[in-house]
Design an enzyme around this catalytic site. Structure first.
Site, PDB file in Angstrom:
ATOM      1  N   ASN A  81       0.165  -0.034   6.131  1.00 29.70           N
ATOM      2  CA  ASN A  81       0.716  -0.865   5.053  1.00 29.70           C
ATOM      3  C   ASN A  81       1.318  -2.088   5.715  1.00 29.70           C
ATOM      4  OD1 ASN A  81       2.036  -1.895   2.785  1.00 29.70           O
ATOM      5  ND2 ASN A  81       3.813  -0.567   3.056  1.00 29.70           N
ATOM      6  N   GLY A  82       0.936  -3.288   5.267  1.00 32.47           N
ATOM      7  CA  GLY A  82       1.482  -4.508   5.860  1.00 32.47           C
ATOM      8  C   GLY A  82       0.365  -5.409   6.326  1.00 32.47           C
ATOM      9  N   HIS A  99       9.620 -32.760 -24.877  1.00 30.74           N
ATOM     10  CA  HIS A  99       9.247 -33.584 -23.723  1.00 30.74           C
ATOM     11  C   HIS A  99       7.840 -33.270 -23.234  1.00 30.74           C
ATOM     12  CE1 HIS A  99      13.297 -35.176 -23.484  1.00 30.74           C
ATOM     13  NE2 HIS A  99      13.756 -33.940 -23.601  1.00 30.74           N
ATOM     14  N   GLU A 127      10.892 -14.549 -18.877  1.00 29.08           N
ATOM     15  CA  GLU A 127      10.614 -13.133 -18.601  1.00 29.08           C
ATOM     16  C   GLU A 127       9.718 -12.535 -19.694  1.00 29.08           C
ATOM     17  OE1 GLU A 127      10.823 -11.279 -16.146  1.00 29.08           O
ATOM     18  OE2 GLU A 127      10.854  -9.221 -16.874  1.00 29.08           O
ATOM     19  N   GLU A 178       1.455 -10.424 -17.281  1.00 29.12           N
ATOM     20  CA  GLU A 178       1.064  -9.504 -16.214  1.00 29.12           C
ATOM     21  C   GLU A 178       0.382  -8.243 -16.708  1.00 29.12           C
ATOM     22  OE1 GLU A 178       4.197  -8.297 -13.530  1.00 29.12           O
ATOM     23  OE2 GLU A 178       5.637  -8.102 -15.131  1.00 29.12           O
ATOM     24  N   TRP A 208      -3.631  -1.956  -1.594  1.00 27.83           N
ATOM     25  CA  TRP A 208      -3.640  -3.261  -2.273  1.00 27.83           C
ATOM     26  C   TRP A 208      -4.245  -4.223  -1.263  1.00 27.83           C
ATOM     27  CZ3 TRP A 208      -1.552  -8.226  -1.731  1.00 27.83           C
ATOM     28  CH2 TRP A 208      -1.591  -9.022  -2.880  1.00 27.83           C
ATOM     29  N   CYS A 264       0.859  -1.177   0.000  1.00 22.85           N
ATOM     30  CA  CYS A 264       0.000   0.000   0.000  1.00 22.85           C
ATOM     31  C   CYS A 264       0.894   1.225   0.000  1.00 22.85           C
ATOM     32  CB  CYS A 264      -0.874   0.020   1.239  1.00 22.85           C
ATOM     33  SG  CYS A 264      -1.892  -1.457   1.394  1.00 22.85           S
ATOM     34  N   LYS A 291       3.240  -3.024  -7.158  1.00 22.09           N
ATOM     35  CA  LYS A 291       4.664  -2.966  -7.489  1.00 22.09           C
ATOM     36  C   LYS A 291       5.524  -3.687  -6.453  1.00 22.09           C
ATOM     37  CE  LYS A 291       8.172  -1.404  -9.879  1.00 22.09           C
ATOM     38  NZ  LYS A 291       8.461  -2.156 -11.108  1.00 22.09           N
ATOM     39  N   LYS A 318       6.068 -10.861 -18.841  1.00 18.99           N
ATOM     40  CA  LYS A 318       5.670  -9.497 -19.212  1.00 18.99           C
ATOM     41  C   LYS A 318       4.296  -9.520 -19.879  1.00 18.99           C
ATOM     42  CE  LYS A 318       7.683  -7.608 -17.206  1.00 18.99           C
ATOM     43  NZ  LYS A 318       8.719  -7.988 -16.294  1.00 18.99           N
ATOM     44  N   ARG A 349       1.843   1.351  -5.871  1.00 23.90           N
ATOM     45  CA  ARG A 349       1.954   0.396  -4.773  1.00 23.90           C
ATOM     46  C   ARG A 349       0.639  -0.341  -4.499  1.00 23.90           C
ATOM     47  NH1 ARG A 349       6.455   1.271  -1.763  1.00 23.90           N
ATOM     48  NH2 ARG A 349       5.521   0.181  -0.024  1.00 23.90           N
TER      49      ARG A 349
HETATM   50  O1  M6R Z   1      10.914  -5.461  -5.841  1.00 23.17           O
HETATM   51  P1  M6R Z   1      11.318  -6.836  -6.247  1.00 23.17           P
HETATM   52  O2  M6R Z   1      12.354  -6.843  -7.331  1.00 23.17           O
HETATM   53  O3  M6R Z   1      11.748  -7.692  -5.076  1.00 23.17           O
HETATM   54  O4  M6R Z   1      10.007  -7.496  -6.836  1.00 23.17           O
HETATM   55  C1  M6R Z   1       9.996  -8.826  -7.234  1.00 23.17           C
HETATM   56  C2  M6R Z   1       8.760  -9.141  -8.035  1.00 23.17           C
HETATM   57  O5  M6R Z   1       7.616  -8.899  -7.269  1.00 23.17           O
HETATM   58  C3  M6R Z   1       8.683  -8.304  -9.317  1.00 23.17           C
HETATM   59  O6  M6R Z   1       9.802  -8.506 -10.117  1.00 23.17           O
HETATM   60  C4  M6R Z   1       7.426  -8.663 -10.118  1.00 23.17           C
HETATM   61  O7  M6R Z   1       7.513  -9.969 -10.585  1.00 23.17           O
HETATM   62  C5  M6R Z   1       7.217  -7.682 -11.264  1.00 23.17           C
HETATM   63  N1  M6R Z   1       5.834  -7.308 -11.331  1.00 23.17           N
HETATM   64  C6  M6R Z   1       7.579  -8.242 -12.573  1.00 23.17           C
HETATM   65  O8  M6R Z   1       7.349  -7.358 -13.611  1.00 23.17           O
END
Ligand code: M6R
Length: 614
Positions: free
Chosen positions: A101-102, A507, A484, A491, A75, A2, A609, A488, A27
């Protein structure tokens, strides 16, 4: 998870808090809310959904003018994204307001205790319990900071809390345990936020709050203590980022801007780390050099995109240092009783430096006496603070939820670490390291060349936007790039995308290939053992089954184009350096597809994020 904002000073609080929340929205964006203190009373507005909903509510029902307030962007964890569950949460008599937050892990016990006291909860959140506890505590210890300290001592879990009391105008108090909080020190005004981006427009002087500390701010004072009330040492610092780095600067999305910032981020991450003789000087590596020489295992821990950077780093680190290197999802690490000793070097990669899974993993590693190096993009975040050393990726703020520039900067930082270890351990000759360092130093220009040739990706996105399933293939360091690239697309475009090691295709996953399915293939540079030819064969295999093949290969590769529906050429680099180039068209493609679909690229559904809960 958050975003939290607080302001006290001579200016009207509402616009400052709303602007601050706008910069914190990355966030979390399930709901937003604000409470101001005016004429000895609290006035609150909160709305489910994005900040725009709260702004509309404020237009319809304006708040009284005030010079002090707190705000929150959420969040959701406990309780759905509703108006009632939005923060701030107020005590039953509307005297105290709290944002959080938490996660308060013992909230069920606290809630039961408060309910037994006759308190009726207005939300399903864990956070509301804090507002009631704080109000009750004020009858015992009337000072707001004293009361918050007493409440914090009862809380379990991770939290940043910020609170105001209508009966104590001009004062805001906050507490921090395992979640971020910074104080912005202005001229006769003070700010509180989860991240400096919230107040960077107003001041560059910041104070970072440590673990288990409480801060009380007025317009002209900052007082920091621990939870027991003892004065705490504060760490003031100057913010280096400028406002433009936290704004879109003419781009439609932060993500697109951040894709284009990659050459700059890479160059800044390299800056000052290579001396004129080509030797690596990682001054921040405060781990004893004898220990670095005695390390017999490296374990990389990370989540999401950072984990993919770690997978790539493993190839380079093992190759250069000959030390076995494991890569582990941080969320799995401590639950499998990992073998970690005094001679294990743990590398924690995290953009935010506050990912709870990664934080818990490094705490576990340190309990086993392993040395921990953090690779992090956020100055003073919890993960670097709790590590033995930190290598910062100087990528600047990354605001788009989908990580882009920090991914490539993380690979660079890992490579610097790998080469530094090779230098210290003597597993590479000086001239070999020099040539690798030169190759690394050339990456930003080559990234720029890739960025300059992205135009055709727009037509490709248009061509493929209607597809529902996507496959990404790669071998060696191309395999994490496949993972990766798929992440992308998943997400931000909400499409089904899977990354596979190209050799695994036969396989099982090849059963997914049917006519028309797009298959992106990362082809290694030519002439590296037989790897290149093997991947070319894999392209033929999927092509034979009707797949559309989108092939990423180095310029001048005569075979790569032969079976490609679409060929994307990359500058010539050694295999280990290809990931930093090959990922760029895939990031851009995902951004284009999501844009065509009309999705919010920077704030994809269900995501935040920073993931500050386990
Ligand atoms: O802040 P961090 O690098 O620890 O975050 C790790 C993941 O949460 C972050 O890379 C997430 O997978 C991203 N949304 C990917 O684009």
């Amino acid at each position: 998870m958050c975003g939290i904002v607080g302001y006290v000073g001579p200016r009207p609080a509402q616009p400052i808090i709303i602007d601050g929340l706008r910069r914190m929205e990355y966030r979390g964006y399930d709901s937003a809310g604000i409470t101001v203190v005016a004429d000895g009373q609290l006035a609150a507005r909160k709305k489910a959904g994005k900040l725009a909903n709260l702004e509309a509510e404020l237009l319809a029902h304006p708040l009284p003018e005030s010079h002090q307030g707190i705000g929150h962007t959420r969040w959701a964890t406990h309780g759905g994204p509703t108006d009632a569950n939005a923060h701030p949460h107020l005590s039953a008599d509307d005297r105290v307001a709290v944002v959080h937050n938490g996660i308060i892990e013992n909230f069920a016990t606290l809630r039961a205790e408060l309910a037994a006291d006759g308190i009726e909860f207005r939300s399903q959140t864990d956070s509301e319990a804090v507002a009631h506890l704080l109000r009750r505590q004020l009858d015992v210890t009337p000072g707001l900071a004293d009361a918050l300290r007493a409440v914090c001592r009862r809380l379990e879990g991770a939290f940043t809390l910020v609170a105001v009391d209508a009966a104590q105008p001009g004062l805001i108090v906050a507490a921090r345990r395992s979640s971020p909080l910074v104080v912005g020190v202005g001229e006769g005004e003070m700010f509180l936020a989860s991240d400096v981006a919230s107040f960077i427009e107003h001041t560059r002087h910041a104070i970072e709050l440590g673990q288990d500390q409480v801060v009380a701010i007025t317009a002209g004072s900052v007082d920091v203590t621990d939870f027991a009330g003892r004065p705490a040492e504060v760490r003031p610092y100057e913010i280096e980022w400028d406002l433009s780095s936290a704004e879109k600067g003419g781009f439609d999305w932060f993500m697109r801007k951040e894709i284009f910032e990659q050459p700059h981020a890479a160059a800044d991450t390299l800056l000052g780390r290579i001396d004129p003789d080509g030797r690596l000087c990682l001054d921040e590596m405060r781990i004893d050099r004898a220990l670095l020489r005695s390390v017999d295992k490296i374990v990389i821990i990370a989540c999401g995109t950072a984990y993919h950077a770690g997978l790539i780093a493993k190839y380079a680190i093992e190759h250069w240092t000959r030390v076995p290197c494991e890569v582990e999802l941080a969320s799995e690490f401590r639950y499998r009783d990992p073998i970690v000793t005094r001679t294990t070097l743990v590398v924690a990669i995290s953009q935010s430096g506050e990912t709870m899974d990664t934080l818990m993993a490094i705490r576990h590693a340190r309990e086993q006496h392993a040395a921990v190096v953090a690779i992090c993009n956020t100055n003073g975040a919890t993960i670097p603070r709790e590590s033995d050393a930190v290598i910062y990726t100087h990528a600047g703020p990354e605001i788009g939820v989908a990580s882009t520039k920090c991914f490539t900067a993380q690979i660079i930082a890992c490579y610097l670490l790998g080469l530094y270890l090779a230098q210290e351990r003597g597993t590479k000759f000086g001239d070999e390291i020099l040539s690798l360092v030169e190759e690394l130093a050339g990456i930003p220009d080559k990234m720029q060349a890739v960025l300059d040739s992205l135009e055709p990706m727009k037509a490709l996105a248009l061509d493929l936007v209607a597809n529902k399933d996507f496959i990404f293939l790669g071998r060696h360091v191309g395999y994490p790039i496949a993972l990766e690239g798929a992440l992308k697309l998943k997400e931000i475009s909400y499409l089904h995308a899977e990354g596979f090691a190209a050799g695994e295709l036969k396989h099982g996953p090849i059963a997914l290939v049917e006519p028309g399915v797009p298959v992106f293939v990362v082809v290694p540079p030519q002439g590296r053992d037989s790897l290149h030819d093997k991947v070319i064969s894999n392209i033929q295999e999927v092509r034979a089954r009707g797949a559309k093949t989108i092939v990423l290969a180095e310029e001048g590769d005569p075979e790569a184009g032969a079976f490609a529906t679409k060929l994307i050429e990359l500058p010539v680099v050694p295999t280990l350096f290809q990931p930093m180039l090959a990922i760029i068209p895939l990031q851009y493609f995902a951004c284009e597809v999501a844009t065509l679909k009309g999705y919010d690229v920077d704030q994809p559904r269900n995501l935040a994020k920073s993931v500050t809960v386990e």
